[in-house]
Structures are given as structure tokens and as C-alpha cells.
Enzyme design. Structure first.
Site, mmCIF file in Angstrom:
data_model
loop_
_atom_site.group_PDB
_atom_site.id
_atom_site.type_symbol
_atom_site.label_atom_id
_atom_site.label_comp_id
_atom_site.label_asym_id
_atom_site.label_seq_id
_atom_site.Cartn_x
_atom_site.Cartn_y
_atom_site.Cartn_z
ATOM 1 N N LYS A 230 -28.399 -8.739 -10.872
ATOM 2 C CA LYS A 230 -27.301 -9.669 -10.583
ATOM 3 C C LYS A 230 -27.846 -11.091 -10.477
ATOM 4 O O LYS A 230 -29.012 -11.283 -10.137
ATOM 5 C CB LYS A 230 -26.674 -9.309 -9.217
ATOM 6 C CG LYS A 230 -25.793 -8.090 -9.224
ATOM 7 C CD LYS A 230 -25.164 -7.879 -7.848
ATOM 8 C CE LYS A 230 -24.295 -6.641 -7.817
ATOM 9 N NZ LYS A 230 -23.104 -6.707 -8.676
ATOM 10 N N ARG B 63 -20.326 4.135 -9.526
ATOM 11 C CA ARG B 63 -19.697 5.297 -10.185
ATOM 12 C C ARG B 63 -20.731 6.397 -10.456
ATOM 13 O O ARG B 63 -20.396 7.568 -10.496
ATOM 14 C CB ARG B 63 -18.989 4.836 -11.473
ATOM 15 C CG ARG B 63 -19.895 4.253 -12.510
ATOM 16 C CD ARG B 63 -19.146 3.439 -13.553
ATOM 17 N NE ARG B 63 -18.758 2.125 -13.063
ATOM 18 C CZ ARG B 63 -18.069 1.237 -13.768
ATOM 19 N NH1 ARG B 63 -17.674 1.528 -14.993
ATOM 20 N NH2 ARG B 63 -17.772 0.055 -13.258
HETATM 21 N N1 BES Z 1 -21.003 -3.486 -5.988
HETATM 22 C C1 BES Z 1 -20.523 -4.006 -7.198
HETATM 23 C C2 BES Z 1 -19.048 -4.405 -7.139
HETATM 24 C C3 BES Z 1 -18.693 -5.562 -6.257
HETATM 25 C C4 BES Z 1 -18.555 -6.826 -6.772
HETATM 26 C C5 BES Z 1 -18.425 -5.363 -4.923
HETATM 27 C C6 BES Z 1 -18.196 -7.885 -5.951
HETATM 28 C C7 BES Z 1 -18.068 -6.427 -4.089
HETATM 29 C C8 BES Z 1 -17.950 -7.670 -4.613
HETATM 30 C C9 BES Z 1 -20.662 -2.976 -8.304
HETATM 31 O O1 BES Z 1 -21.724 -2.100 -8.187
HETATM 32 C C10 BES Z 1 -20.871 -3.732 -9.582
HETATM 33 O O2 BES Z 1 -21.841 -4.409 -9.692
HETATM 34 N N2 BES Z 1 -19.938 -3.577 -10.500
HETATM 35 C C11 BES Z 1 -19.986 -4.250 -11.754
HETATM 36 C C12 BES Z 1 -19.557 -3.295 -12.829
HETATM 37 C C13 BES Z 1 -19.789 -3.809 -14.227
HETATM 38 C C14 BES Z 1 -21.268 -3.889 -14.514
HETATM 39 C C15 BES Z 1 -19.111 -2.878 -15.192
HETATM 40 C C16 BES Z 1 -19.050 -5.449 -11.687
HETATM 41 O O3 BES Z 1 -17.960 -5.329 -11.109
HETATM 42 O O4 BES Z 1 -19.409 -6.485 -12.191
HETATM 43 ZN ZN ZN Z 2 -23.540 -2.882 -9.027
#
Ligand code: BES
Ligand code: ZN
Ligand code: ZN
Length: 497
Positions: free
Chosen positions: A278, A352
């Protein structure tokens, strides 16, 4: 904090502070017209009427008036129009009341909240809100300065107009249990990741549940390997912290039916994104990526303490998501417990992956209904913000029933569709499934992915990526909210009745 429900006339009340709400409807052309307030105004030598005239007291829900008095001070909280007063107002008003009282150094107070007649869980929710309002996260703060000692609330009286005081007292006890469970969840979410590793989360779960009769099992790496949870293992692969798979069982001797409910919570104690790292801005917020786990553990303890007559199993896969020489790489193919192969195209879509195996576990446990709760997608925050939880499911009646409960607990929720067509976005060239579904409809494709692991079990998925955290103090103080603890408890209670 001792909480007692009482009935009786306000003038006989023995408390240093009375907190009471009033409505716009109580005042007409700058004159108090509500009988009770008129009477109270006489007791306070016309001070209430004076603040009305000074336009301090107009009934707006943000307004409040404090009248200090030697014998008994008064805190008046504006509540808008009576016809618009709802359960969310009750909760934020109560939380605000206790915060104001505390800031003025009161350790004892009485609440008289009017306008609750039509609210289903009024005394329970009022009590829960006292805990939420009283909450602060100061585990890592130094000693309070000597000139400003911390105010610790000793006792609170709730004035009720109902004729069944025993019932009200029971509801207050229920609210206390739920309130403490919400506070537990808030604490876990607010802890930074170095103080909330999977091991610490499991220890805290054990500690907190020791006051209940839950049966707690903590499965380790080798157990998870022998159950073929390749999907969960692939997320944990990059971390030095050992994974934990927490199982909590509530199996009371008296049950009203044959249902077995599974609550499944995402427990990523820190989400760096893994090799699909990230961006660094705000990455610290990913310490809250175990909010689903916190909600499940909190709710399970409350369900057990309330001894609800229904079988419930809480399932929490807990791990960090880290990049390292051992980490899963984009393109790797892993196999979940049910044999489904998954092409991991993005290691940041890890929630997931851990839930896939946890859902398989719930199916293997022969759960009759499954609810999972997770901070799953940024897309859900874009769609619904911090205010509303997203819900999706494979059984409309189940979705409706749960939404109805959330309506009575004041936790906003909104449904997104799970049409079959979305499954096409998860096609992989080389495996049964890809773990991401492209740019569009991110919350829906994430839920579509999960649906592949619940078999045909009635299931709903809650995306709390926005609602797990409060950026500003409102009902919740800033930080982790413990969202869904109360809805879970009330929903399970309704299913059991
Ligand atoms: N933990 C994150 C989702 C999240 C984002 C929670 C912002 C709280 C605040 C999750 O694991 C994630 O990173 N999801 C990705 C999925 C994508 C790579 C398909 C996302 O939402 O960007
Ligand atoms: Zn994530
Ligand atoms: Zn995550």
C-alpha cells in the site's frame, strides 16, 4: 460504573446532576410550555426560562444548557423535534450527556430521557450508550496530571416511566454487557499493531471471555495446515508473527431451536498490502483491519454472558499481511480448504483470502446461517462513507431480517446487489478464481468471491471498511467504533426468541 433504573418524581431525586432532554416542541414563542419543564423551571428560580429568552435553549439537537446549582445541577440537551427523535439521537444524546458531565467533573448523575416510547431496546441502548460515551483509549497515555485528575464515573441513575421496572433493570444489565463488549472491541481496534498481534488478539480474547462460559479454541499454524487452509496460510506466509485461528463456541444447554449461527470476522492485525504494498500515507489506519474480528469476539462474549438460548460459533482467522522473502507473490496460485484454487493477482486483497477458509470452516461446522464481517474494501468507503455499513447476501429474507435489526439498534446499513453476472469479473486464466475483480464494483466482486465458499448456506456479508472507524467524535469517540457488536447481539437474541 453502577447503573440503576428508578421511577419517581424528579423533585425527590437525590443526585448532583440531572441530565434531561427537551424538544423544540417544548417551547412556544420563547415560552416553555411543557408541563414538566415549567415545574423544573420553578425549582430553578426561572433560570430555564431565562436561557430560553437568551436564545441559548432553542431545541436544536446540537445545543445544550448547563445550570450549576449547589444541590443539584441541571444539564439540558436539545433534541430537535419530537417526531424526528430516533434511536440514533437517543444514542448520541446519551453519549454526549455523559461526556459533558464528565468534563465538568461529575461522578454521579441521573438521566431522564424523554421521547423513547416507540423505541424497541430503549433502556438497553441507553445503557450501552453510557459505556460508549464514557469510553476513552488511554492505555498508552502517561499518568493524568495532578491538577487534572481523571474523572471516574461511579454511579448513574436512569429515570424510567415504564411500569415494569424489573424488566427495565434487566435491559440495563443487558446494555451494560453489550456496552462493555463494544468497549473491548474499541480497545482492540485502537491498539496499534505492535500491541495487537494475532497472539495478543488471541490472548485478549481469552482474557475477555474468561468471565463468560464460552469454549475457546486457538488453532495454530500446524492445525491450519492440516486442515488445508492454503488460502489463509498464503496471507500469513510473509509475517514473522504466528497466525492464530480463534474459535469461540456458545452452546447453551437450553435452546429454542436447531439453528447454529456462525459469526466470522476478518482479523488482519495489520495490512501493509503485502508484496502489492500500500502507499505509505495513512497506512497506519490499517491497524484497524481486525475490526471484524473485534466485533465477533465482543459479540460472542456478550451472547454467552446473556446466555442466549441458541448455538453460536465465532470464527476469527488472525494474521498480519506483510511483505518479505516468504511472502506470497502476485500470480501465485493457492488452494482453499474446499479445494478451490485461487490466483492471487493482488496480495492486498487478503481479507477475502483469509475469510475463504474461515467460511469453509463454518460450512464444515454445519452452520445453518453465516454472517461475516470485515473491513474488506476501500470501494465500500467510497460508496457509503463512514456512516453506513454495506450488506450483501445470498438469501434476501436473511438480509432483510438483519437490516431490520440494525434499524432498531441505530447502526446504519445498506444493501448492494450480488447478481450472478458479477462472478464473471473473478475469472482466472489459470485457476478456479482470481482474488480481484477489476476496477469496478469492488465491494460486490469481493462479496461474490466470498459467496464461492459458503456452499448453499444462507449467508450475509458486512463490509465495515468505513464504519469501523470514527474520524470525528460523534456518538463514538474518535477511533475504533466497535460497530456491529450490538446488532449481532440483538439479532441473535431475536433469532432465539
Ligand atoms: N483492508 C483493506 C480494505 C480497506 C480499505 C479497509 C480502506 C479500510 C479502509 C483491504 O484488505 C484492501 O486492501 N482491499 C483492496 C482490494 C483491492 C486490492 C481489490 C482495496 O479495497 O483497495
Ligand atoms: Zn488489503
Ligand atoms: Zn485488509
Amino acid at each position: 460504573m453502577k447503573i440503576e433504573v428508578i421511577r419517581g418524581a424528579l423533585e425527590d431525586l437525590n443526585t448532583p446532576l440531572l441530565i434531561i432532554n427537551y424538544f423544540k416542541d417544548d417551547i412556544d414563542k420563547q415560552i416553555i410550555k411543557d408541563k414538566l419543564l415549567v415545574k423544573l423551571d420553578q425549582d430553578y428560580d426561572g433560570l430555564i426560562q431565562q436561557s430560553v429568552e437568551r436564545m441559548e435553549m432553542r431545541g436544536e439537537s446540537s445545543s445544550s444548557v448547563f445550570i450549576p446549582e449547589k444541590n443539584r445541577s441541571l444539564l439540558l440537551l436539545g433534541s430537535g423535534k419530537l417526531k424526528d427523535f430516533d434511536v440514533e439521537d437517543l444514542k448520541s444524546l446519551t453519549a454526549k450527556g455523559i461526556r459533558r458531565a464528565k468534563s465538568k467533573g461529575f461522578t454521579q448523575m441521573a438521566f431522564y430521557i424523554r421521547g423513547l416510547e416507540d423505541m424497541t431496546h430503549r433502556i438497553s441502548l441507553l445503557t450501552e450508550s453510557l459505556y460508549v460515551g464514557n469510553y476513552s483509549f488511554d492505555l498508552f497515555k502517561g499518568k493524568p496530571e495532578e491538577d487534572k485528575p481523571k474523572t471516574v464515573i461511579e454511579s448513574i441513575q436512569i429515570i424510567s416511566e415504564s411500569t415494569d421496572l424489573k424488566m427495565d433493570q434487566r435491559m440495563a444489565e443487558e446494555g451494560e454487557i453489550i456496552g462493555q463488549s463494544i468497549n473491548f472491541a474499541q480497545d482492540m481496534i485502537n491498539r496499534p499493531a505492535n500491541h495487537c498481534t494475532p497472539t495478543i488478539l488471541a490472548e485478549q480474547a481469552r482474557d475477555f471471555s474468561s468471565k463468560s462460559s464460552l469454549e475457546l479454541t486457538i488453532l495454530e499454524q500446524k492445525d491450519v495446515e492440516s486442515m488445508n487452509m492454503g488460502s489463509f496460510l498464503s496471507v500469513a506466509a510473509g509475517s514473522k508473527e504466528p497466525l492464530k485461528f480463534i474459535v469461540m463456541r456458545h452452546n447453551p444447554s437450553t435452546k429454542t431451536g436447531t439453528e447454529k449461527i456462525a459469526l466470522v470476522g476478518k482479523g488482519v492485525t495489520f495490512d501493509t498490502g503485502g508484496i502489492s504494498l500500500k502507499p505509505s500515507a495513512n497506512m497506519h489506519e490499517m491497524k484497524g483491519d481486525m475490526s471484524g474480528a473485534a466485533a465477533v469476539i465482543g459479540a460472542m462474549v456478550a451472547i454467552s454472558m446473556l446466555n442466549l438460548p441458541i448455538e453460536v460459533i465465532g470464527i476469527v482467522p488472525a494474521t498480519e499481511n506483510m511483505p518479505s522473502g516468504n511472502a506470497t507473490k502476485p500470480g501465485d496460485i493457492v488452494k482453499a480448504m474446499n479445494g478451490t484454487t485461487i490466483e492471487v493477482l493482488n496480495t492486498d486483497a487478503e481479507g477475502r483470502l483469509i475469510l475463504a477458509d474461515a467460511l469453509c470452516y463454518a460450512v464444515k461446522e454445519k452452520a445453518t446461517r453465516i454472517i461475516d464481517v470485515a473491513t474488506l474494501t476501500g470501494a465500500c468507503v467510497v460508496a457509503l462513507g463512514e456512516i453506513t455499513t454495506g450488506v450483501l447476501g445470498n438469501d434476501q429474507d436473511f438480509v432483510n431480517r438483519f437490516m431490520e435489526t440494525c434499524h432498531t439498534t441505530g447502526e446504519k446499513i445498506w444493501q448492494l446487489p450480488l447478481f450472478k453476472k458479477y462472478h464473471e469479473q473473478l475469472k482466472s486464466d489459470v485457476a478456479d478464481l482470481a482474488n480481484i475483480g477489476g476496477k469496478y464494483a469492488g465491494t460486490i466482486t469481493a462479496a461474490s468471491f466470498l459467496e464461492k465458499f459458503v456452499d448453499k448456506t444462507p449467508w450475509i456479508h458486512l463490509d465495515i471498511a468505513g464504519t469501523n472507524w470514527a474520524s470525528n467524535e460523534n456518538y463514538h469517540s474518535k477511533g475504533g467504533t466497535g460497530i456491529k457488536v450490538t446488532s449481532f447481539v440483538h439479532f441473535i437474541k431475536e433469532l432465539a426468541s
